[in-house]
Design a protein around this motif. Structure first.
Motif, short mmCIF file in Angstrom:
data_model
loop_
_atom_site.label_atom_id
_atom_site.label_comp_id
_atom_site.label_asym_id
_atom_site.label_seq_id
_atom_site.Cartn_x
_atom_site.Cartn_y
_atom_site.Cartn_z
N MET A 57 12.81 -15.82 -5.59
CA MET A 57 12.07 -14.93 -4.52
C MET A 57 12.85 -15.10 -3.20
SD MET A 57 9.92 -13.45 -6.08
CE MET A 57 8.94 -12.33 -4.71
N LYS A 58 14.07 -15.69 -3.24
CA LYS A 58 14.90 -15.87 -1.94
C LYS A 58 15.52 -14.50 -1.37
CE LYS A 58 16.23 -20.76 -3.21
NZ LYS A 58 15.46 -21.40 -1.95
N HIS A 59 15.84 -13.57 -2.45
CA HIS A 59 16.35 -12.38 -1.97
C HIS A 59 15.38 -11.47 -0.90
CE1 HIS A 59 13.24 -11.05 -5.04
NE2 HIS A 59 13.10 -9.91 -4.52
N LEU A 60 13.97 -11.83 -0.85
CA LEU A 60 13.37 -11.30 0.16
C LEU A 60 13.83 -11.49 1.44
CD1 LEU A 60 9.86 -11.93 -1.00
CD2 LEU A 60 11.26 -9.55 -1.43
N SER A 61 14.45 -12.66 2.05
CA SER A 61 14.76 -13.26 3.27
C SER A 61 16.33 -13.40 3.42
CB SER A 61 13.80 -14.06 3.71
OG SER A 61 13.90 -15.08 2.72
N ASN A 62 17.12 -13.43 2.64
CA ASN A 62 18.27 -13.85 2.90
C ASN A 62 19.38 -13.07 3.10
OD1 ASN A 62 18.87 -13.08 0.42
ND2 ASN A 62 19.39 -14.78 -0.80
N SER A 63 18.90 -11.85 3.08
CA SER A 63 20.01 -10.60 3.26
C SER A 63 20.14 -10.09 4.75
CB SER A 63 19.58 -9.25 2.37
OG SER A 63 18.29 -9.03 2.86
N THR A 64 19.35 -10.61 5.71
CA THR A 64 19.60 -10.29 6.96
C THR A 64 19.94 -11.31 7.82
OG1 THR A 64 17.21 -10.43 7.44
CG2 THR A 64 18.21 -8.10 6.96
#
Length: 936
Positions: free
Chosen positions: A1-8
């Motif tokens: 679930m790290k993809h929710l917050s590591n793209s910005t």
């Protein structure tokens, strides 16, 4: 679930109207407030200081006014309240005056540790242990590996991932500061392989540095401190031990970043990167959040709909805990806030009975028995829970996650841990109360014994007066002195009371003043009686007998004072309540010893000159023999005590006390020997006696023997420590003792060389440099033998060459091994052979490095002994003198056209003085380095 917050990218957090700052947002004692309600503070201003050795400061995250100090909800699984500072922000964000240092190596390690302590930095990836404690290890602790934990293994959390992507250079600067403080042999950064962008950024920033980046598999909970140590180094931290016991120090990447900001930028820890994530967040990501920001403000800033929330979690889904109040503030350890919907994190099912499946034991990363711990914790059987290593549980939540009966195992363990800590605190209070009672009882018994001794002395004196009718009645001078002292104390107390009454305009001030005058007359009369008694006293006992008696009393008093100081230090180290009483007792014993020493000096000065006597035994030689015998007995007693302590014998304390007694006797004999040497008459040379042997040669031989024994002991101690032998501590203590012996003989050698007749020197050649004042010129290290310096320099050069070659071979072999591991056609036997070669070369390099370090430390110790300063201090003095000289030259050049002649003359004088100081510092440094063979 790290993809929710590591793209910005990391975004700034909100500036709330009110910040809530708990005083205990770290492990250890809560901070102590420095402000009061109504005080206006600036951003970065310290508003709470560390409350103990294990504590951290708190600073204002922004400017504003302190509106309250009181209980508020804090970050705790039980939702408890604690004392907090409430800061109403003014929106101006005004900074307090602050500045960092461009070159942190200009500061000593102690100054850097103070900077980190007062910046309020605590561990930002775990439980919040104050960083100043972890980087301030004792001299006996050697750091083999510095590990930077960048694993961030728990789901959802990406704060460290984004921090490494965007601030890799600042993190590496913080790691360099940690290297300067800890001086590790290796520095490792552990990163999970699910962070490719962070790995690339850190590797780019590490180019040209002695920092190894290790990529580890993605597996929870590899980010635990003991787990990452075992993963990267193969070392296992035993139960009840700390990583420092195996030569490892762990720090989080966020902590390294905060250290860089504190030291280089001068900014204390006032904010941190926090992940805001979950299906209930409209704008998930990582935010730079001010400490003390209420969670509800952060949720509003991230676009969270309160109606869609099912659970609010601080931390990760495994080790975090549910927040029941969104007013809880963000603190130094808040790395994540999860706003979950009902589908994402539903309420856990109802707890079912344990079916003893053993799944919890299979997944426990600490190799514990969670099922047994659960039963003992549930039944409040804390002793058995501790026997099963309850305190080694890292509360990762893996056991509860796999439990088919949905038992909240971690909650049981947390409850049991809290009960154990409370039990230990209660036991400590009971022990302190018992010690206070025993100390009081001992004090009362001592006072009774002292009174009885005085009474017996008075009776004996009265009996002597009655039986000795022929002699004149004796005067009790001691009683008169005591009466005079009591009268003086009463007079001083009366004067103090009279002054206080006059200051307060009391009605009885005149009466108190009259009483003080009366007591003054009584005190004067008592003093006169003491003087008359001294003048009328009969001839005292022979001076020789009195001197001997006083010497014995001085020895006894000094021993009692040393024992009292030792007891007081132990009490202070343990935090005992009677530490102040023991310190006061030690001060009293010191005053008594000083008084006896003064009487001894007076008795020696008043002693009649001894008549010429027949030739007798040389007292100096006799005392030397006694000192040697006493020192040998003391060393044997210390050795026996250490062996008893290592074996856990019951008589260890008695042997240690016996050793202390023998040490006191040896110190007394040494003092008498020094005094005998100083008072010995100059010997007249006998023409018929052949010239004595050169004492310098004899002392050099003793220095060589002692140094060789010390080096052998150090080598044995290191081998025992590497093999974790039980006698490692005893061997290290024996090495320290041998080092003290070697230092003693070196001091004797220096003293002998200094006392030797000086050889004539040629006049120095004149130069254009400013003349160094004779009083401030550095003393020549004449005690250093040029041949020894040349030999040492040759050995240093050889060892350095050997180490460089061995280290180069080790690196080449290690690189070849890594290349072979990536190839598919290399067999396991070939890899094993290459690994053995790598280990062999590394061991060879470590041996050369240890020998080189030992020789350099020996040279540095000689510099410290000969100059009174260590090499680092000499370097700093030279650098500061050069810097001051350069600044003064720039100032003179800048003001040359605009200042008056008088100002220029004054500046020229200051410049010449600084040139002289710089030349002195340069010469002292150069001379120390050259004469100790440290040029290479």
């Amino acid at each position: 679930m790290k993809h929710l917050s590591n793209s910005t990218p990391i975004a700034p957090g909100p500036l709330p109207a009110q910040l809530v700052l708990p005083l205990n947002m770290h492990i250890g004692a809560p901070a102590k407030p420095l402000v009061a309600p109504g005080d206006r503070v600036l951003k970065g201003q310290m508003i709470a200081e560390p409350g103990g050795a294990v504590s951290a400061a708190i600073h204002a995250p922004t400017s504003g006014t302190i509106s309250a100090i009181g209980p508020r909800p804090i970050q705790h699984p039980s939702g408890m309240d604690a004392i907090c500072l409430v800061l109403d922000t003014d929106g101006k964000d005004e900074w307090v005056t602050h500045s960092g240092v461009t070159d942190y190596t200009e500061l000593s390690p102690g100054e850097l540790v103070d900077t980190i302590r007062h910046a309020g930095i605590a561990g930002m990836g775990g439980a919040g242990f104050p960083t100043s404690i972890k980087v301030n290890l004792g001299d006996h602790q050697r750091v083999e590996e510095l590990i930077i934990n960048a694993v961030e293994c728990e789901p959802y959390i990406t704060a460290d991932d984004r921090l490494m992507r965007e601030h890799a250079d600042e993190i590496i600067t913080g790691i360099h500061i940690l290297q300067y403080l800890l001086n590790p042999r290796r520095t490792l950064i552990g990163i999970e392989d699910n962070k490719p962008e962070a790995i690339s950024a850190i590797k780019r920033a590490c180019k040209g540095c002695d920092i190894e980046v290790r990529v580890v598999p993605t597996k929870y909970p590899s980010g635990g401190e003991k787990q990452i140590i075992q993963l990267l180094t193969g070392k296992e931290v035993q139960s009840g031990q700390l990583p420092a016991h195996v030569g490892v120090v762990c720090q989080n990447v966020g902590t390294a970043h905060a250290i860089k900001r504190a030291v280089v930028d001068g900014q204390p820890l006032i904010s941190r990167v926090t992940t805001l994530t979950g299906d209930g967040v409209a704008r998930p990501g990582n935010y730079e959040v001010l400490l003390g920001t209420p969670v509800r403000d952060l949720l509003s800033h991230g676009g969270v709909n309160p109606d869609a929330l099912e659970r609010l979690v601080m931390g990760g889904p495994m080790m975090g805990f549910t927040l029941h109040n969104p007013a809880v503030p963000v603190v130094k350890t808040t790395n994540c806030i999860i706003a979950a919907t009902p589908e994402e994190l539903p309420e856990p099912p109802e707890e079912q009975p344990c079916i003893r499946c053993g799944s919890c034991a299979e997944v426990c990363p600490a190799n514990l028995l969670p099922q047994q711990l659960y039963w003992h914790a549930k039944n409040d059987d804390l002793e058995k829970a501790q026997h099963h290593n309850l305190m080694d549980c890292i509360e990762c939540g893996a056991c509860a996650y796999v439990c088919p009966s949905h038992i909240p195992l971690v909650q049981y363990y947390r409850y049991a841990k809290g009960a154990v800590r409370q039990q230990a605190a209660d036991q400590l209070k009971a022990d302190k109360a018992r010690e206070r009672f025993e100390a009081r009882q001992a004090r009362i018994d001592a006072e009774k014994a002292e009174k009885e001794a005085r009474r017996q002395a008075r009776l004996e004196a009265n009996r002597k007066k009655k039986t000795d009718t022929a002699a004149a009645p004796a005067v009790d001078t001691a009683a008169l002195k005591q009466a005079s002292l009591e009268a003086s104390k009463a007079y001083k107390a009366a004067v103090k009371a009279a002054k206080e009454a006059e200051a307060n305009e009391a009605e009885n001030s005149a009466e108190l003043k009259a009483e003080a005058e009366r007591l003054k007359a009584v005190a004067d009369k008592a003093k006169a009686a003491v003087r008359d008694a001294k003048n009328a006293a009969p001839a005292a006992a022979p001076a020789e007998d009195r001197v001997a008696t006083l010497k014995k009393q001085v020895g006894d008093a000094s021993s009692a004072y040393k024992n009292a100081v030792k007891a007081a230090k132990e009490a202070e180290a343990n935090g005992d309540d009677n530490a102040a009483e023991l310190r006061a007792s030690a001060d009293t014993l010191k005053a008594e010893a000083d008084k006896l020493k003064a009487e001894l000096r007076e008795a020696k000065a008043n002693a009649p000159a001894a008549p010429a006597a027949a030739p007798q035994v040389d007292p100096v030689a006799e005392l030397k023999q006694k000192v040697g015998e006493a020192s040998s007995a003391y060393k044997a007693a210390v050795k026996a005590a250490k062996e008893a302590e290592a074996n856990g014998d019951d008589n260890a304390a008695e042997l240690r006390a016996s050793a202390d007694t023998l040490k006191a006797e040896a110190d007394t004999l040494k003092a008498e020997l020094r005094e005998a040497k100083a008072n010995a008459p100059a010997a007249t040379p006998a023409p018929a006696t052949p010239p004595p042997a050169d004492p310098l040669v004899e002392l050099k031989a003793k220095v060589g023997e002692a140094s060789a024994a010390y080096k052998a002991a150090v080598k044995a101690a290191k081998e025992a420590e590497e093999n974790r032998a039980e006698n490692a501590a005893a061997l290290r203590a024996e090495a320290d003792k041998l080092k003290a012996d070697a230092d003693h003989w070196k001091a004797e050698l220096r003293e002998a060389k200094a006392s030797a007749p000086a050889t004539p020197k040629a006049a120095p050649a004149t130069t254009d440099q400013p003349r160094i004042p004779e009083a401030t010129a550095p003393q020549s290290l004449a005690a250093v033998d040029p041949e020894e310096a040349a030999k040492r320099q040759k050995r240093l050069k050889g060892l350095k060459t050997a180490y460089n070659m061995a280290h180069k071979q080790y690196k080449e072999a290690h690189a070849a091994l890594e290349r072979a591991e990536r190839k598919e056609d290399v067999t396991a036997d070939e890899l094993n052979d290459m690994q053995r070669r790598v280990d062999k070369l590394k061991n060879k390099a470590d041996i050369a490095r240890d020998a080189l370090d030992a020789l350099v430390e020996e040279a540095k110790a000689d510099i410290r002994a000969h100059t009174g300063k260590d090499l680092k201090t000499l370097k700093l003095e030279a650098a500061r003198a050069e810097s001051a000289l350069a600044d003064k030259a720039i100032e003179l050049q800048r003001l040359r056209d605009s200042s008056s002649e008088e100002s220029l003359e004054a500046l020229n004088s200051e410049l010449k003085a600084l040139e002289a100081e710089a030349q002195i510092a340069r010469k002292a440094l150069k001379q120390a380095v050259e004469e100790q063979g440290l040029v290479e």
